[in-house]
Design an enzyme around this catalytic site. Structure first.
Site, mmCIF file in Angstrom:
data_model
loop_
_atom_site.group_PDB
_atom_site.id
_atom_site.type_symbol
_atom_site.label_atom_id
_atom_site.label_comp_id
_atom_site.label_asym_id
_atom_site.label_seq_id
_atom_site.Cartn_x
_atom_site.Cartn_y
_atom_site.Cartn_z
ATOM 1 N N PRO A 1 -44.824 -35.950 26.881
ATOM 2 C CA PRO A 1 -44.716 -35.097 28.223
ATOM 3 C C PRO A 1 -44.441 -33.595 27.796
ATOM 4 C CG PRO A 1 -43.293 -36.967 28.072
ATOM 5 C CD PRO A 1 -43.929 -37.156 26.848
ATOM 6 N N PHE A 2 -44.769 -32.783 28.582
ATOM 7 C CA PHE A 2 -44.695 -31.321 28.400
ATOM 8 C C PHE A 2 -45.750 -30.865 27.144
ATOM 9 C CE2 PHE A 2 -40.309 -32.465 29.739
ATOM 10 C CZ PHE A 2 -40.586 -32.353 31.099
ATOM 11 N N ARG A 3 -46.675 -31.476 26.924
ATOM 12 C CA ARG A 3 -47.941 -31.215 26.161
ATOM 13 C C ARG A 3 -47.375 -31.257 24.624
ATOM 14 N NH1 ARG A 3 -52.267 -30.823 28.324
ATOM 15 N NH2 ARG A 3 -52.446 -30.251 30.555
ATOM 16 N N LEU A 4 -46.336 -31.932 24.437
ATOM 17 C CA LEU A 4 -45.629 -31.854 22.947
ATOM 18 C C LEU A 4 -46.173 -33.145 22.331
ATOM 19 C CD1 LEU A 4 -41.893 -30.947 23.915
ATOM 20 C CD2 LEU A 4 -43.636 -29.574 23.040
ATOM 21 N N HIS A 5 -47.649 -33.084 22.284
ATOM 22 C CA HIS A 5 -48.247 -34.299 21.949
ATOM 23 C C HIS A 5 -47.969 -34.918 20.554
ATOM 24 C CE1 HIS A 5 -50.054 -33.479 25.865
ATOM 25 N NE2 HIS A 5 -50.671 -32.403 25.271
#
Ligand SMILES: Cc1cc2nc3c(=O)[nH]c(=O)nc-3n(C[C@H](O)[C@H](O)[C@H](O)COP(=O)(O)O)c2cc1C
Length: 213
Positions: free
Chosen positions: A188-192
């Site tokens: 989520p939230f591009r906190l890959h």
């Protein structure tokens, strides 16, 4: 599940936290197995990037047709653009993107030709139409019309109407031998999550590095 299977199943696989994996080929296999179940179309599709003699890169999709501890195999016309680029520079990068799983695996390394025996064995498993196609297509060269292609197909269909179709001398496989394998999974939230396995030489142990996404 048997006791043996429990011992052999690594903790990262049961926990679902792939960043704990310590060996990239096993992790790739686990993700591929999930892709086979969850990716509706061509889970074995991969992009292959090569460079030409001026260093310009190019990329196209092929199908993975073999994998083992040595590397990743695809088959093609060796006189095609990719075949010629590989002949000039036996190095490549591969990319698997399993959209339905939101996962990407990026691989690169030197390339070798598969043996004639290996190519023959795989060619023999292809449907006859695809075997004829390998003779009829001068892949990556200009084609004056669809009709010219269909004529070629008709010629080779007649030629090989009886018996087995031999493998064309210009059709074989390449194996990419990984020196780097990077795994990316969305969060989520591009906190890959992103981890990279590297080794300086084939046969060496892998070093794992977590990367900023
Ligand atoms: C899903 C998919 C799978 C493909 N699989 C192969 C393959 O296994 N081998 C191959 O030579 N071309 C395959 N192609 C065609 C290549 O992408 C490419 O057009 C062709 O090999 C010519 O590439 P080149 O001119 O760079 O050599 C596939 C294309 C798609 C879209």
């Amino acid at each position: 599940m048997s006791d043996t299977a429990q011992i052999q199943t690594p903790a990262w696989l049961t926990s679902g936290d792939f960043t704990q994996a310590d060996e990239p080929l096993r992790l790739w296999q686990a993700w591929f197995d999930e892709a086979v179940k969850g990716e509706p179309r061509d889970p074995n599709a991969m992009s292959v990037a090569t460079v030409d003699k001026d260093g310009f890169p190019d990329v196209r999709t092929v199908l993975l047709k073999g994998v083992d501890e040595r590397g990743f195999v695809f088959y093609t016309n060796t006189e095609s653009q990719k075949g010629q680029e590989l002949a000039g520079n036996m190095k490549a990068a591969l990319l698997f993107y399993w959209k339905s799983l939101n996962r990407q695996v990026r691989i690169r390394g030197p390339v070798e030709r598969v043996t004639a025996e290996e190519a023959d064995a795989y060619f023999a498993t292809r449907p006859k139409g695809a075997q004829i196609g390998a003779w009829a297509s001068q892949q990556s060269r200009p084609l004056e019309s669809r009709l010219a292609f269909e004529k070629n197909v008709a010629i080779y269909t007649a030629k090989y109407a009886l018996g087995t179709v031999p493998r064309p001398p210009h059709w074989s496989g390449f194996r990419i031998l990984p020196l780097k394998m990077e795994f990316w999974h969305d969060r989520p939230f591009r906190l890959h999550d992103r981890i990279e396995f590297r080794r300086a030489e084939l046969g060496q142990d892998w070093t794992k590095v977590r990367m900023y996404p």
